[in-house]
Design an enzyme around this catalytic site. Sequence first.
Site, PDB file in Angstrom:
ATOM      1  N   HIS A   1      -4.324 -31.417 -11.105  1.00 51.62           N
ATOM      2  CA  HIS A   1      -5.251 -31.982 -10.281  1.00 51.62           C
ATOM      3  C   HIS A   1      -3.922 -32.642  -9.462  1.00 51.62           C
ATOM      4  CE1 HIS A   1      -9.266 -33.005 -10.836  1.00 51.62           C
ATOM      5  NE2 HIS A   1      -8.871 -33.119 -12.071  1.00 51.62           N
TER       6      HIS A   1
ATOM      7  N   ASP B   1      -2.619 -32.693  -2.849  1.00 54.29           N
ATOM      8  CA  ASP B   1      -4.066 -31.980  -1.909  1.00 54.29           C
ATOM      9  C   ASP B   1      -3.938 -31.899  -0.351  1.00 54.29           C
ATOM     10  OD1 ASP B   1      -5.511 -31.752  -4.867  1.00 54.29           O
ATOM     11  OD2 ASP B   1      -6.342 -33.913  -4.994  1.00 54.29           O
TER      12      ASP B   1
END
Length: 382
Positions: free
Chosen positions: A122, A152
């Site tokens: 992540h 991200d």
Amino acid sequence: MALAGVRVIELAGLAPAPFCGMILADFGAKVIRVDRTRVAMAMDTQARGKRSVAINLKTSEGVAVLRKLCVQSDVVLEPYRKGVMEKLGLGPEELLKENPRLIYARLTGYGQTGSYASTAGHDINYLAMSGLLSKLGRCGENPYAPLNLVADFAGGGLTCALGIVLALLERTVSGKGQVIDTSMVEGAAYVGSFVWKSRRIGMWDQGRGENMLDSGAPFYDTYQTSDGKYMAVGAIEPQFYRQLLQGLGLDAEDLPPQMSFSDWPELKRIFRERFASRTQADWSKVFDGTDACVTPVLSFDQVSSHPHNQERGSFIKDSTGDESPRPAPVLSRTPAEPCLARDPIIGEHTRLVLEEYGFRSADIDQMQAAGVVECNAAKAKL
């Protein structure tokens, strides 16, 4: 709009890929999100301007449908782990044979090569691997990830969108598509180029949280006000620093020099006490219109009502009343025209899109009955 006429197939994913697709849609591309069938609710909160087609990729017929959509489009945006699309027979080599003009954008954490290529992760993991996480955080505390913004969205979605636009531009010259390998580790590191390249001038010689731009300096930090809100201070240059002191009612003669590193903790204490004596609104009145580089830390509830943001129309509301940032940057001739309709439900546009791509209505009915695709009409709210 700048991307009018560009057709994009976005394979449904989380966070960075949907953001990339939304950017393309905001600036005029026709973005079709390919969802799985039998899913109760879409997790894509960045579906503005997209259409949804639901396809069962566990069937050979569904894979064939997706292949037809891909080879008749300009861009394929896929967020899967390495090898997933190849197992379906839809990897870039296969699709580019059928459509040499296709731009195949692959958005993953670690990229398509390397020992971590197939490893889960992540934002915090990608940020850690980029080196940047080691620089983020307060002195004496653990490294701190600033939401999931850097890897991200900046290093992933935004960087991928840039790659797509670059490939579209190059295609106007060569007539050929290409594969874009977007690694969020590398994207985050690239976003941090300033940090990397300014090490040689001594900007990051101190430990984490002790440098000028990472909360170490008293003139580059946030301070709580008497009403529990905050002010942001960025008075680096001497002329700006003088205006900061003037606004705070402080005399430079009574204080240590601005760049006396050993005195920074004492200066922070003085600034902290001074800011805590008045409300955020009070300090905003003091510093508005000055070059002290002091601004209120606006909450989401405050931001659209601030006069500057109001004048620019920096935030928009959709048809449901939800507020979000206006697309940026602003182009003078071909600005973004964000869709203000609600987000699509899964499979809402399956029939319409498949007909646009040459499927007959009877074939769509047959595929729907067989569970190859899913067509879901939006329910009217009475």
